[in-house]
Design an enzyme around this catalytic site. Structure first.
Site, PDB file in Angstrom:
ATOM      1  N   ASP A   8       0.821  -1.093  -0.037  1.00  0.00           N
ATOM      2  CA  ASP A   8       0.006   0.264  -0.012  1.00  0.00           C
ATOM      3  C   ASP A   8       0.871   1.185   0.085  1.00  0.00           C
ATOM      4  O   ASP A   8       1.502   1.639   1.050  1.00  0.00           O
ATOM      5  CB  ASP A   8      -1.012   0.027   1.264  1.00  0.00           C
ATOM      6  CG  ASP A   8      -1.702  -1.258   1.363  1.00  0.00           C
ATOM      7  OD1 ASP A   8      -1.322  -2.309   1.043  1.00  0.00           O
ATOM      8  OD2 ASP A   8      -3.060  -1.103   1.769  1.00  0.00           O
ATOM      9  N   GLU A  39      -4.312   2.255  -3.160  1.00  0.00           N
ATOM     10  CA  GLU A  39      -5.514   2.658  -2.773  1.00  0.00           C
ATOM     11  C   GLU A  39      -5.438   3.716  -1.509  1.00  0.00           C
ATOM     12  O   GLU A  39      -6.430   4.394  -1.304  1.00  0.00           O
ATOM     13  CB  GLU A  39      -6.435   1.604  -2.154  1.00  0.00           C
ATOM     14  CG  GLU A  39      -5.778   0.959  -0.717  1.00  0.00           C
ATOM     15  CD  GLU A  39      -6.750   0.478   0.188  1.00  0.00           C
ATOM     16  OE1 GLU A  39      -8.058   0.431  -0.431  1.00  0.00           O
ATOM     17  OE2 GLU A  39      -6.411   0.127   1.274  1.00  0.00           O
ATOM     18  N   ASN A  40      -4.040   4.060  -1.238  1.00  0.00           N
ATOM     19  CA  ASN A  40      -3.910   5.200  -0.271  1.00  0.00           C
ATOM     20  C   ASN A  40      -2.718   6.214  -0.740  1.00  0.00           C
ATOM     21  O   ASN A  40      -2.386   6.773  -0.017  1.00  0.00           O
ATOM     22  CB  ASN A  40      -3.431   4.708   1.276  1.00  0.00           C
ATOM     23  CG  ASN A  40      -4.301   3.654   1.853  1.00  0.00           C
ATOM     24  OD1 ASN A  40      -5.513   4.031   2.087  1.00  0.00           O
ATOM     25  ND2 ASN A  40      -3.946   2.414   1.912  1.00  0.00           N
ATOM     26  N   ASN A  68     -10.375  -1.300   0.163  1.00  0.00           N
ATOM     27  CA  ASN A  68     -11.477  -0.873   0.749  1.00  0.00           C
ATOM     28  C   ASN A  68     -11.534   0.914   0.372  1.00  0.00           C
ATOM     29  O   ASN A  68     -12.608   1.384   0.606  1.00  0.00           O
ATOM     30  CB  ASN A  68     -11.717  -1.010   2.175  1.00  0.00           C
ATOM     31  CG  ASN A  68     -10.405  -0.611   2.970  1.00  0.00           C
ATOM     32  OD1 ASN A  68      -9.315  -1.050   2.425  1.00  0.00           O
ATOM     33  ND2 ASN A  68     -10.445   0.212   4.068  1.00  0.00           N
ATOM     34  N   HIS A  69     -10.348   1.586   0.162  1.00  0.00           N
ATOM     35  CA  HIS A  69     -10.329   2.917   0.064  1.00  0.00           C
ATOM     36  C   HIS A  69     -10.406   3.552  -1.576  1.00  0.00           C
ATOM     37  O   HIS A  69     -10.137   4.475  -1.767  1.00  0.00           O
ATOM     38  CB  HIS A  69      -9.062   3.456   0.608  1.00  0.00           C
ATOM     39  CG  HIS A  69      -9.213   3.537   2.045  1.00  0.00           C
ATOM     40  ND1 HIS A  69     -10.095   4.191   2.753  1.00  0.00           N
ATOM     41  CD2 HIS A  69      -8.300   2.931   3.045  1.00  0.00           C
ATOM     42  CE1 HIS A  69      -9.973   3.968   4.137  1.00  0.00           C
ATOM     43  NE2 HIS A  69      -8.760   3.212   4.216  1.00  0.00           N
ATOM     44  N   HIS A 154      -6.779  -8.198  -0.085  1.00  0.00           N
ATOM     45  CA  HIS A 154      -6.857  -7.187   0.710  1.00  0.00           C
ATOM     46  C   HIS A 154      -7.652  -7.282   2.204  1.00  0.00           C
ATOM     47  O   HIS A 154      -8.762  -7.345   1.806  1.00  0.00           O
ATOM     48  CB  HIS A 154      -7.364  -6.070  -0.200  1.00  0.00           C
ATOM     49  CG  HIS A 154      -7.013  -4.445   0.474  1.00  0.00           C
ATOM     50  ND1 HIS A 154      -5.903  -3.970   0.318  1.00  0.00           N
ATOM     51  CD2 HIS A 154      -7.798  -3.508   0.983  1.00  0.00           C
ATOM     52  CE1 HIS A 154      -5.896  -2.806   1.116  1.00  0.00           C
ATOM     53  NE2 HIS A 154      -6.950  -2.633   1.526  1.00  0.00           N
TER      54      HIS A 154
HETATM   55 FE   FE2 Z   1      -7.078  -0.878   2.892  1.00  0.00          FE
END
Ligand code: FE2
Length: 263
Positions: A8, A39-40, A68-69, A154
């Site tokens: 990540d 995703e971050n 999730n992001h 994830h």
């Molecule tokens: Fe995540």
């Protein structure tokens, strides 16, 4: 055949250090294909934008996975529909924008499948991950539909990640976990030839809690009061896994953890 998977990416510093260093790393380590969980990567520490994706691609990233992001920066919803090199978890509820699986062609002309899944334990609601994995392996086969298969799982907990690793053993080239931002030290080749690492770790600020400044997170945890939690500053860690593959079988012959600190 050698694949680099990076965990990540967090915030602007994680993003820029990765982008600056990747071209020389690819050359030095003779890397054929690069997958990054992005995703971050936004400066806020959640989500990613078209601009960031383009920076990754121009530095030599082949595929961006997520979790999730993924929807936290809204412009990605439209961009993902037209850019097949960005994946969101396949077991998100349908219809969700984008795709969770795609087959790509490597520089040396192999076909590589990349599958993105998200866990069910302590994660936001999505379709059952084992059901999704089962449907996938009933439909696609290593060395028939693609030469190699990489699964980015994830998830929050090690047991679920271990279980998915073993579920895909012999069917995937690499199963690697993301999301916790904490690299595990369990890299291994599973009995039927799948390389596995429970969590790849983070590409982001080292002096931090999961990439965020320490004090606000501590305050939030001590008081349960809402806090702004900015991305931390300072040296960046680059973490992930380097996997060597037997191109005849599509299975892994080596996995090395990557853990570097860049000032
Ligand atoms: Fe995540």
């Amino acid at each position: 055949m050698r694949i680099l998977f990076l965990g990540d990416v967090v915030g602007s510093s994680g993003c820029s250090k990765l982008v600056e260093n990747l071209p020389s790393q690819k050359k030095q380590r003779e890397i054929d294909f690069v997958i990054v969980n992005g995703e971050n990567a936004d400066e806020s520490g959640v989500g990613l934008t078209q601009k960031i994706c383009e920076k990754f691609f121009s530095s030599g990233v082949d595929v961006i996975t997520s979790g999730n992001h993924i929807w936290d920066q809204k412009d990605i919803m439209e961009f993902i529909e037209n850019e097949k090199r960005i994946l969101r978890p396949k077991n998100f509820f349908e219809p969700s924008p984008g795709k969770g699986f795609e087959i790509f062609t490597t520089v040396n002309n192999f076909k590589i499948g990349v599958l993105n899944l998200i866990g069910n334990v302590f994660m936001k609601k999505s379709n059952d991950v084992f059901e999704a994995a089962n449907q996938f392996i009933n439909k696609f086969k290593l060395k028939k539909d693609f030469d190699f298969l990489v699964v980015d799982f994830h998830g929050e907990i090690t047991s679920e990640k271990n279980a998915i690793g073993h579920f895909f053993d012999g069917q995937a080239t690499l199963v690697v976990g993301t999301h916790t931002h904490v690299q595990t030290a369990d890299e291994q080749i599973l009995p039927k030839g799948t390389a596995f690492l429970c969590d790849a770790g983070m590409c982001g600020p080292k002096e931090s809690i999961l990439g965020r400044r320490v004090e606000p997170i501590l305050h939030r945890m001590k008081t349960s009061m809402p806090q702004t939690m900015p991305v931390a500053k300072g040296p960046v860690e680059i973490r992930g896994a380097l996997v060597d593959i037997d191109t005849t079988t599509g299975k892994a012959v080596g996995i090395e953890r990557i853990a570097e600190i860049i000032d």
